[in-house]
Design an enzyme around this catalytic site. Structure first.
Site, PDB file in Angstrom:
ATOM      1  CG  HIS A  67     -41.096  22.946 -12.367  1.00 22.36           C
ATOM      2  ND1 HIS A  67     -41.211  21.765 -11.987  1.00 22.36           N
ATOM      3  CD2 HIS A  67     -41.824  23.941 -11.405  1.00 22.36           C
ATOM      4  CE1 HIS A  67     -42.191  21.883 -10.949  1.00 22.36           C
ATOM      5  NE2 HIS A  67     -42.317  23.080 -10.645  1.00 22.36           N
ATOM      6  CB  SER A  71      -0.930  -0.008   1.188  1.00 25.38           C
ATOM      7  OG  SER A  71      -0.284  -0.330   2.316  1.00 25.38           O
ATOM      8  CG  ASN A 111     -15.767  26.052 -24.239  1.00 20.51           C
ATOM      9  OD1 ASN A 111     -16.807  26.321 -24.732  1.00 20.51           O
ATOM     10  ND2 ASN A 111     -14.791  25.350 -24.970  1.00 20.51           N
ATOM     11  CD  GLN A 165      -2.898  -2.417   2.025  1.00 18.03           C
ATOM     12  OE1 GLN A 165      -2.393  -2.801   2.835  1.00 18.03           O
ATOM     13  NE2 GLN A 165      -2.890  -3.074   0.761  1.00 18.03           N
ATOM     14  CE1 TYR A 216      -6.417  -3.564   8.579  1.00 17.75           C
ATOM     15  CE2 TYR A 216      -5.594  -5.611   8.152  1.00 17.75           C
ATOM     16  CZ  TYR A 216      -5.580  -4.367   8.091  1.00 17.75           C
ATOM     17  OH  TYR A 216      -5.009  -3.962   6.630  1.00 17.75           O
ATOM     18  CE  LYS A 256     -18.286  26.623 -27.445  1.00 19.65           C
ATOM     19  NZ  LYS A 256     -18.264  25.193 -27.767  1.00 19.65           N
ATOM     20  CD  GLU A 309     -17.999  22.410 -19.679  1.00 17.98           C
ATOM     21  OE1 GLU A 309     -17.349  23.487 -19.716  1.00 17.98           O
ATOM     22  OE2 GLU A 309     -18.296  21.366 -20.495  1.00 17.98           O
TER      23      GLU A 309
HETATM   24  N1  ARG Z   1      -1.413  -1.326   5.233  1.00 16.89           N
HETATM   25  C1  ARG Z   1      -2.137  -1.902   5.983  1.00 16.89           C
HETATM   26  C2  ARG Z   1      -3.674  -1.302   5.817  1.00 16.89           C
HETATM   27  O1  ARG Z   1      -3.321  -0.119   5.517  1.00 16.89           O
HETATM   28  C3  ARG Z   1      -1.784  -1.892   7.399  1.00 16.89           C
HETATM   29  C4  ARG Z   1      -2.495  -2.544   8.344  1.00 16.89           C
HETATM   30  C5  ARG Z   1      -1.879  -4.420   8.039  1.00 16.89           C
HETATM   31  N2  ARG Z   1      -1.898  -5.024   9.194  1.00 16.89           N
HETATM   32  C6  ARG Z   1      -2.139  -6.266   8.827  1.00 16.89           C
HETATM   33  N3  ARG Z   1      -2.130  -6.977   9.879  1.00 16.89           N
HETATM   34  N4  ARG Z   1      -1.480  -6.634   7.875  1.00 16.89           N
HETATM   35  O2  ARG Z   1      -4.639  -1.596   6.474  1.00 16.89           O
END
Ligand code: ARG
Length: 470
Positions: free
Chosen positions: A164, A31, A293, A330, A325, A291, A298
């Site tokens: 309307h 991530s 715009n 993530q 969790y 033009k 938009e």
């Molecule tokens: N990168 C993970 C997230 O954003 C962090 C938590 C990960 N925890 C785990 N037990 N793998 O959710």
């Protein structure tokens, strides 16, 4: 044994793994490409945690000092773009911790005592959303100010009010602008509300069950400006309602902006021409030289797609997830980061356009009188002066409008004799209420469009905004 650890690929959790993850595993798992955005919050939370661990005697004061110093170094490395993020370290938490180990050696390994990435990420993201809400709140204040200033300037400029999208009754341009100030005020309220509800600390919930170490969760909560620790460790690591709620507030705000953006698109069309945007907030066409715009409007109109998309995505991710969790969570960050960016940019663009736009006063006035927009004023006159029941007055007015329409003239141009042919008791005093100016001036009820109301309301807003800035 040592060799096995080395081959496992991940120095944070690789102990029981004999080989490194597949490249695809690494790609879907990592991530860091987006959660690096959380680095400030991650470092702040780690510093608070380290200080608490030292105070509670869980780690030595010396180690804590090294950890905190190292974290400060990392903060400036990332801030100055010197830090090298590594995908094989998955996320911001492990990137920071691994760099800490490079900087200070084995003491770094003590930082993760009595915590987990689960409470860490929940903490970091709450802090991040809390910070972004501050930004949005301030931007909405700037937007309100631009609107209120323009409203004050054009408090008595008459324009058509629509229902309307048909001409309904004359209103003032200032009144129309102030409607958006009110919406923005409620948007700010929703953000403030979401912010106050998210402001409890998950830190110390650890993986899901709490910890056997004698931690002080009040202390870390305090250090990070939370109101207090979250009461249930399972809840602390597993809910993302604060993300959903903030994105809901963002979605509603973006819907409000898009409505105004759409009006700007309509108003600036040559077919309508009620408002002009300058060269600063329009673009040209590569083929049609004439033009201008309203691209910014938009795009604001369109950004809602991303913002509501992020909210929907988050709801769908969370739906049906068991406690606690789950890695699914993530997925909370990418869309949210993007949504907040899109909202901030949209507000900025609207603030810019509000400052830039100028009404075509003559066109507005002429348009305000079209479509027999003062017919309600005539009916009200019949009620007030001739004591007619409103339903009957409505009917009489309808017949008078039909006469004007047959002759192709506006209501205030219709000869008295034509009106008297419908209702003999009508006198020439009726003409006092038929002009668009008289119409708006008469709308003095609380919240009504009368210029003096608008002036007072705009001034009140400007004062309020100024006071808030301190
Ligand atoms: N990168 C993970 C997230 O954003 C962090 C938590 C990960 N925890 C785990 N037990 N793998 O959710």
């Amino acid at each position: 044994m040592a060799k096995k650890t080395k081959n496992s690929g991940n120095k944070m959790w690789g102990g029981r793994f004999a080989s490194a993850p597949d490249a695809i595993m690494q790609k879907i798992n990592a991530s860091i490409d987006f959660d690096w955005h959380l680095y400030r919050q991650d470092i702040a939370a780690s510093k608070a945690h380290a200080e608490m661990l030292a105070k509670q005697g869980i780690i030595g004061a010396d180690d804590a000092r090294k950890i905190i110093h190292g974290l400060d170094t990392i903060l400036s490395e990332i801030g100055s773009g010197k830090f090298k993020f590594k995908r094989e370290l998955e996320d911001i938490h492990m990137n920071v911790e691994s760099r800490l180990a490079e900087l200070i050696g084995p003491a770094a390994g003590r930082l993760h005592t009595a915590r987990s990435r689960n409470d860490q990420v929940a903490t970091d993201f709450r802090l991040w959303v809390r910070d972004r809400i501050d930004d949005i709140y301030a931007l909405l204040g700037d937007y309100q100010q631009a609107l209120a200033e323009k409203a004050l300037k054009y408090a008595d400029i008459v324009m058509p009010g629509f229902t309307h999208l048909q001409t309904a009754q004359p209103v003032t341009f200032g009144h129309h602008l102030l409607a958006y100030v009110e919406m923005a005020a409620r948007d700010r309220g929703r953000f403030a509300d979401a912010q106050s509800r998210l402001n409890d600390s998950p830190l110390g919930a650890a993986a899901l069950a709490g910890t056997s170490f004698p931690i002080d969760r009040e202390m870390t909560a305090d250090a990070l400006d939370f109101d207090g620790p979250m009461r249930n460790s399972l809840d602390a690591v597993s809910d993302r309602d604060f993300v959903m709620e903030s994105l809901a507030a963002a979605s509603i705000a973006s819907v409000h902006l898009s409505r105004f953006a759409e009006e700007i698109v309509i108003w600036t069309s040559p077919l309508v021409g009620l408002v002009k945007l300058s060269d600063k907030f329009t673009t040209g066409s590569s083929i049609m030289p004439q033009k201008r715009n309203p691209d910014a409007a938009e795009l604001v109109r369109a950004k809602v797609g991303r913002i509501m998309g992020a909210m929907n995505a988050m709801m769908i991710v969370m739906k049906g997830l068991p406690l606690a969790y789950q890695k699914d969570m993530q997925e909370d960050k990418e869309g949210t980061i993007e949504a907040f960016n899109a909202l901030a940019l949209s507000i900025d663009a609207m603030t810019g356009m509000v400052g830039d736009m100028e009404p075509d006063v003559e066109k507005m006035r002429a348009a305000a009188g079209m479509g027999y927009s003062t017919a309600t004023d005539l009916a009200d006159w019949l009620v007030r002066t001739l004591k007619m029941p409103f339903r009957e007055a409505h009917h009489v007015t309808g017949r008078i409008v039909a006469k004007a329409s047959d002759k192709g003239i506006e209501l205030h141009k219709l000869p008295l004799a034509d009106m008297q042919a419908v209702e003999p008791k009508i006198t020439k005093a009726v003409f006092d209420v038929l002009s668009v100016d008289r119409s708006v001036q008469s709308r003095v009820s609380f919240g009504g469009t009368a210029p003096k109301n608008v002036k007072a309301a705009a001034q009140k807003w400007l004062k309020r905004i100024e006071k808030e800035r301190g």
